[in-house]
Design an enzyme around this catalytic site. Structure first.
Site, short mmCIF file in Angstrom:
data_model
loop_
_atom_site.label_atom_id
_atom_site.label_comp_id
_atom_site.label_asym_id
_atom_site.label_seq_id
_atom_site.Cartn_x
_atom_site.Cartn_y
_atom_site.Cartn_z
N ARG A 9 1.39 -1.08 0.08
CA ARG A 9 -0.23 -0.37 0.08
C ARG A 9 0.55 1.04 -0.10
NH1 ARG A 9 -4.55 1.48 4.34
NH2 ARG A 9 -2.46 1.77 6.24
N ASP B 149 1.57 -2.09 12.51
CA ASP B 149 1.73 -2.63 11.01
C ASP B 149 2.24 -3.85 10.92
OD1 ASP B 149 3.30 -0.92 8.12
OD2 ASP B 149 3.16 -3.66 8.25
C1 PRP Z 1 -0.83 -4.20 4.54
C2 PRP Z 1 -1.59 -5.23 4.89
C3 PRP Z 1 -2.75 -4.64 3.72
C4 PRP Z 1 -3.04 -3.42 3.39
C5 PRP Z 1 -4.04 -3.28 4.01
O1 PRP Z 1 0.02 -4.91 3.46
O2 PRP Z 1 -1.16 -6.04 5.13
O3 PRP Z 1 -2.64 -5.91 3.09
O4 PRP Z 1 -1.82 -3.47 4.01
O5 PRP Z 1 -4.18 -2.03 3.94
P1 PRP Z 1 -5.71 -1.72 2.89
O6 PRP Z 1 -6.92 -2.70 3.23
O7 PRP Z 1 -6.28 -0.12 2.48
O8 PRP Z 1 -5.38 -1.63 1.55
P2 PRP Z 1 1.06 -3.48 3.74
O9 PRP Z 1 0.98 -2.87 2.69
O10 PRP Z 1 1.88 -2.39 4.77
O11 PRP Z 1 2.33 -4.07 3.54
P3 PRP Z 1 3.09 -5.83 3.14
O12 PRP Z 1 2.16 -6.56 3.47
O13 PRP Z 1 3.83 -5.98 3.40
O14 PRP Z 1 3.69 -5.24 4.73
N1 URA Z 2 -2.21 -2.16 7.71
C1 URA Z 2 -1.44 -2.64 8.18
O1 URA Z 2 -0.79 -3.47 8.19
N2 URA Z 2 -2.48 -2.39 9.68
C2 URA Z 2 -3.40 -1.24 9.57
O2 URA Z 2 -3.83 -1.03 10.38
C3 URA Z 2 -3.80 -0.82 8.15
C4 URA Z 2 -2.87 -1.58 7.06
#
Ligand code: PRP
Ligand code: URA
Length: 209
Positions: free
Chosen positions: A104, A200
Site C-alpha cells: 500500500r 503495521d
Molecule cells: C498491509 C496489509 C494489507 C494492507 C491493508 O500491507 O497487510 O495488505 O496493508 O490495507 P488496505 O486495506 O488499505 O489496502 P502493506 O501494504 O503494509 O504491505 P506488507 O504486507 O508488505 O507490509
Molecule cells: N496495514 C496494516 O498493517 N495495518 C493497518 O492498520 C492498516 C493497514
C-alpha cells in the site's frame, strides 16, 4: 451479498488481545497470528460438504463421513498474508498456494502490485485470500481483481482485523465474496491505520521498523 462472519470464539478473542498488545514480541506475535489463522480455518470450513463412506470399526461395519475431495487454493497477499499461511496449512495441508504481492503506497493508500504467481489450475479451485489487515480494502479488492481476471469464481477472504470502511469497499466491489474476520474494529485513522488495530502487521511479523 456475501457473508460477513465475525469469528468471535473466546480462544480467538483471547489470542487477538495479545496480538494487539504493543508489548508482544516478534516471536510471540508470529506464533499467535498463525494460531488464530488455524482457529479461523476451523470456522471457515464449517460448511464443507461431507460424503458417506463405509468404515469398519473393531465392532461392526458402519457408515462414517469424510470431507469430499475439494480443490482448495490459499492466496496470501504479500507480505503480511504469509504470516497466516502455516496456520491455515495445518488444517488444509493439501491446498495449493498462490502469491499476490501488493503493498500500500503510504501517501495515496493505493495498492501497488509487484508479484503474482498462481497455481495453473487456480480457476478450478475454491480460494481463500489471506491478509491480517483489511483497512481501506484497496489491497483486498486488487487481489480479488487479479484472481477474477484469471477466471476464479469461488473466493473467500480471511482477515484478522477489518475496518468497517474496508468491509464496505470489498462488499461493494466484490459482493460475491464471503469475508471472515476475527474482529471488526472501530474505524481508520488519518493515515489509514485500523483503530484500535494492531499497528503495521508486516512490520510486527518480520521485525522491520
Ligand atoms: C498491509 C496489509 C494489507 C494492507 C491493508 O500491507 O497487510 O495488505 O496493508 O490495507 P488496505 O486495506 O488499505 O489496502 P502493506 O501494504 O503494509 O504491505 P506488507 O504486507 O508488505 O507490509
Ligand atoms: N496495514 C496494516 O498493517 N495495518 C493497518 O492498520 C492498516 C493497514
Amino acid at each position: 451479498m456475501g457473508k460477513l462472519v465475525i469469528c468471535d470464539h473466546p480462544m480467538i478473542q483471547h489470542k487477538l488481545t495479545f496480538i494487539r498488545d504493543v508489548n508482544t514480541n516478534t516471536k510471540d506475535f508470529r506464533e499467535l497470528v498463525n494460531e488464530v489463522a488455524t482457529l479461523m480455518t476451523y470456522e471457515l470450513t464449517r460448511d464443507v460438504p461431507l460424503v458417506s463412506v463405509p468404515v469398519e470399526t473393531p465392532v461392526v461395519h458402519a457408515e462414517g463421513k469424510i470431507i469430499s475431495g475439494r480443490m482448495l487454493g490459499l492466496i496470501p497477499i504479500l507480505r503480511a498474508g504469509l504470516g497466516m499461511l502455516d496456520g491455515i496449512l495445518m488444517l488444509l495441508p493439501a491446498a495449493k498456494v498462490g502469491h499476490v504481492g501488493l503493498f500500500r503506497d503510504p501517501h495515496t493508500l493505493q495498492p501497488v502490485e509487484y508479484y503474482v504467481k498462481l497455481p495453473t489450475d487456480v480457476q478450478e479451485r475454491e480460494l481463500i485470500v489471506i491478509d491480517p489487515m483489511l483497512a481501506t480494502g484497496g489491497s483486498a479488492i486488487a487481489a480479488i481483481d487479479v484472481l477474477k481476471k484469471r477466471g476464479c469464481t469461488q473466493i473467500k477472504m480471511m482477515n484478522l482485523i477489518a475496518a468497517p470502511e474496508g468491509v464496505k469497499a470489498v462488499r461493494e466491489a466484490h459482493p460475491d465474496v464471503d469475508i471472515y474476520v476475527a474482529a471488526l474494529d472501530e474505524k481508520l485513522d488519518e493515515h489509514g491505520y485500523i483503530v484500535p488495530g494492531l499497528g503495521d502487521a508486516g512490520d510486527r511479523l518480520y521485525g522491520t521498523k
